[in-house]
Design a protein around this motif. Sequence first.
Motif, PDB file in Angstrom:
ATOM      1  N   GLN A   1      41.424  45.445  38.655  1.00 56.64           N
ATOM      2  CA  GLN A   1      40.206  46.059  38.169  1.00 56.64           C
ATOM      3  C   GLN A   1      40.369  46.483  36.717  1.00 56.64           C
ATOM      4  O   GLN A   1      41.457  46.374  36.147  1.00 56.64           O
ATOM      5  CB  GLN A   1      39.814  47.212  39.090  1.00 56.64           C
ATOM      6  CG  GLN A   1      39.504  46.688  40.492  1.00 56.64           C
ATOM      7  CD  GLN A   1      39.079  47.751  41.465  1.00 56.64           C
ATOM      8  OE1 GLN A   1      39.303  48.939  41.250  1.00 56.64           O
ATOM      9  NE2 GLN A   1      38.474  47.336  42.563  1.00 56.64           N
ATOM     10  N   SER A   2      39.312  46.961  36.102  1.00 51.55           N
ATOM     11  CA  SER A   2      39.271  47.143  34.643  1.00 51.55           C
ATOM     12  C   SER A   2      40.328  48.083  34.082  1.00 51.55           C
ATOM     13  O   SER A   2      40.736  47.927  32.940  1.00 51.55           O
ATOM     14  CB  SER A   2      37.881  47.607  34.214  1.00 51.55           C
ATOM     15  OG  SER A   2      37.581  48.859  34.796  1.00 51.55           O
ATOM     16  N   LYS A   3      40.817  49.053  34.842  1.00 51.71           N
ATOM     17  CA  LYS A   3      41.811  49.990  34.319  1.00 51.71           C
ATOM     18  C   LYS A   3      43.220  49.678  34.803  1.00 51.71           C
ATOM     19  O   LYS A   3      44.136  50.471  34.624  1.00 51.71           O
ATOM     20  CB  LYS A   3      41.427  51.416  34.669  1.00 51.71           C
ATOM     21  CG  LYS A   3      40.125  51.785  33.983  1.00 51.71           C
ATOM     22  CD  LYS A   3      39.795  53.227  34.078  1.00 51.71           C
ATOM     23  CE  LYS A   3      38.488  53.404  33.339  1.00 51.71           C
ATOM     24  NZ  LYS A   3      38.095  54.707  33.077  1.00 51.71           N
TER      25      LYS A   3
ATOM     26  N   GLU B   1      41.820  37.852  41.167  1.00 58.95           N
ATOM     27  CA  GLU B   1      40.569  38.263  40.525  1.00 58.95           C
ATOM     28  C   GLU B   1      40.948  39.270  39.462  1.00 58.95           C
ATOM     29  O   GLU B   1      41.642  40.242  39.743  1.00 58.95           O
ATOM     30  CB  GLU B   1      39.608  38.915  41.525  1.00 58.95           C
ATOM     31  CG  GLU B   1      39.033  37.972  42.529  1.00 58.95           C
ATOM     32  CD  GLU B   1      38.048  38.666  43.464  1.00 58.95           C
ATOM     33  OE1 GLU B   1      37.663  39.828  43.216  1.00 58.95           O
ATOM     34  OE2 GLU B   1      37.676  38.042  44.463  1.00 58.95           O
ATOM     35  N   MET B   2      40.498  39.035  38.232  1.00 56.34           N
ATOM     36  CA  MET B   2      40.880  39.920  37.126  1.00 56.34           C
ATOM     37  C   MET B   2      39.635  40.299  36.347  1.00 56.34           C
ATOM     38  O   MET B   2      38.935  39.430  35.823  1.00 56.34           O
ATOM     39  CB  MET B   2      41.893  39.213  36.228  1.00 56.34           C
ATOM     40  CG  MET B   2      42.502  40.077  35.175  1.00 56.34           C
ATOM     41  SD  MET B   2      43.887  39.177  34.410  1.00 56.34           S
ATOM     42  CE  MET B   2      44.481  40.424  33.292  1.00 56.34           C
ATOM     43  N   MET B   3      39.367  41.595  36.261  1.00 54.12           N
ATOM     44  CA  MET B   3      38.196  42.089  35.538  1.00 54.12           C
ATOM     45  C   MET B   3      38.522  42.307  34.069  1.00 54.12           C
ATOM     46  O   MET B   3      39.690  42.486  33.692  1.00 54.12           O
ATOM     47  CB  MET B   3      37.701  43.393  36.165  1.00 54.12           C
ATOM     48  CG  MET B   3      37.200  43.217  37.585  1.00 54.12           C
ATOM     49  SD  MET B   3      36.492  44.719  38.257  1.00 54.12           S
ATOM     50  CE  MET B   3      35.032  44.861  37.262  1.00 54.12           C
ATOM     51  N   ASN B   4      37.484  42.302  33.264  1.00 59.00           N
ATOM     52  CA  ASN B   4      37.610  42.568  31.835  1.00 59.00           C
ATOM     53  C   ASN B   4      38.229  43.947  31.626  1.00 59.00           C
ATOM     54  O   ASN B   4      37.788  44.922  32.207  1.00 59.00           O
ATOM     55  CB  ASN B   4      36.223  42.498  31.189  1.00 59.00           C
ATOM     56  CG  ASN B   4      36.277  42.551  29.690  1.00 59.00           C
ATOM     57  OD1 ASN B   4      37.278  42.202  29.086  1.00 59.00           O
ATOM     58  ND2 ASN B   4      35.186  42.995  29.088  1.00 59.00           N
ATOM     59  N   GLY B   5      39.279  44.018  30.812  1.00 55.45           N
ATOM     60  CA  GLY B   5      39.959  45.276  30.533  1.00 55.45           C
ATOM     61  C   GLY B   5      41.299  45.406  31.224  1.00 55.45           C
ATOM     62  O   GLY B   5      42.142  46.186  30.803  1.00 55.45           O
TER      63      GLY B   5
ATOM     64  N   ASN C   1      43.877  49.487  40.186  1.00 55.53           N
ATOM     65  CA  ASN C   1      43.084  50.096  39.120  1.00 55.53           C
ATOM     66  C   ASN C   1      43.923  51.154  38.415  1.00 55.53           C
ATOM     67  O   ASN C   1      43.420  51.904  37.608  1.00 55.53           O
ATOM     68  CB  ASN C   1      41.785  50.693  39.664  1.00 55.53           C
ATOM     69  CG  ASN C   1      40.704  50.772  38.602  1.00 55.53           C
ATOM     70  OD1 ASN C   1      40.707  50.021  37.629  1.00 55.53           O
ATOM     71  ND2 ASN C   1      39.776  51.691  38.773  1.00 55.53           N
TER      72      ASN C   1
END
Length: 128
Positions: free
Chosen positions: A86-88, A101-105, A70
């Motif tokens: 994570q997003s950041k 696993e890749m979150m938006n952002g 993150n």
Amino acid sequence: MFNRKSKSTIDSLIGASTNIEGDVHFKGGLRIDGHIKGNVIAEAGISSILVISEQAVIDGEVRAGHVVVNGVINGPVISTELIELQSKARISGDVHYKALEMMNGALVSGKLAHDQIAEPVLKLAASN
């Protein structure tokens, strides 16, 4: 939906006010909140988890089984099990992974390479 059990727990913490120049080698679990100028490498063959928090910056290679990002990584990342972006998350370098696993952002400036890390099941002997 997915039942994931973490095999490792966080054993060590590098705090937000800590700056390290040099390589960091660890076993088990490590959380980084500070700044590292050097490589962060888990011991091979042992289950490991590396958590890079939102405040963390790593200038160097990162290598571990399970990696949760993150923060910022300036260098290649090699995950032999799972990498969670994570997003950041901000990665400037190639990312090698078995599962992702890749979150938006989340942002990766480099190649994403799925590495099938497997030992050969059967070795054939050459016949004469």
